[in-house]
Design an enzyme around this catalytic site. Sequence first.
Site: not given
Length: 167
Positions: A47, A134
């Site tokens: 990621k 986020s």
Amino acid sequence: MAASTTSITAIYPGSFDPITSGHLDLIARGSRLVDRLIVAILRNESKRALFSVEERAEMLEQVLKPYPNVEVGSFAGLTVAYAVERGANLILRGIRAISDYEYELQMALMNRRLQPGIETVFLMAGETYSFVSSRLVKEVASLGGNISGLVPPLVEQRLRGRIAQRS
Ligand code: PNS
């Protein structure tokens, strides 16, 4: 009946790229329910993150200073394996909206199958932060929007710095 003396250690796993006010609210409330709370950053090489795990850990350490029973850790692999390694008997997760529920339920049931001794406990996110993630905070900040109050001030500063570096 005698009171139970079993101490509760919880882990709160996540990406925390970066920590938001929603995470902080959950940590504050979770820390009052357990003896020890370990905020555990997943090391996920696949990621792409804005902040390195070390940067995220440093921000968390700073922001979590007022909470004496909260510590910061990081892990790769299974959350339940890390929970066992750290002696945790509980996994803490937040639910912001019904849309979170399906994914969280799947994870909780899989984790229970993998490690039946560890319970997942959900806390409802504070309503002030139920729309905060986020991902959205990063998007808004990168497009010049106001993120004040959505992340701790230190994180806002670091976000602005990182975005300025990249543009
Ligand atoms: O903050 P996030 O990104 O929603 O957190 C997701 C997290 C870290 C809790 C989840 O991806 C996870 O537990 N990853 C570790 C790998 C694992 O244990 N997978 C099986 C869980 S079903």
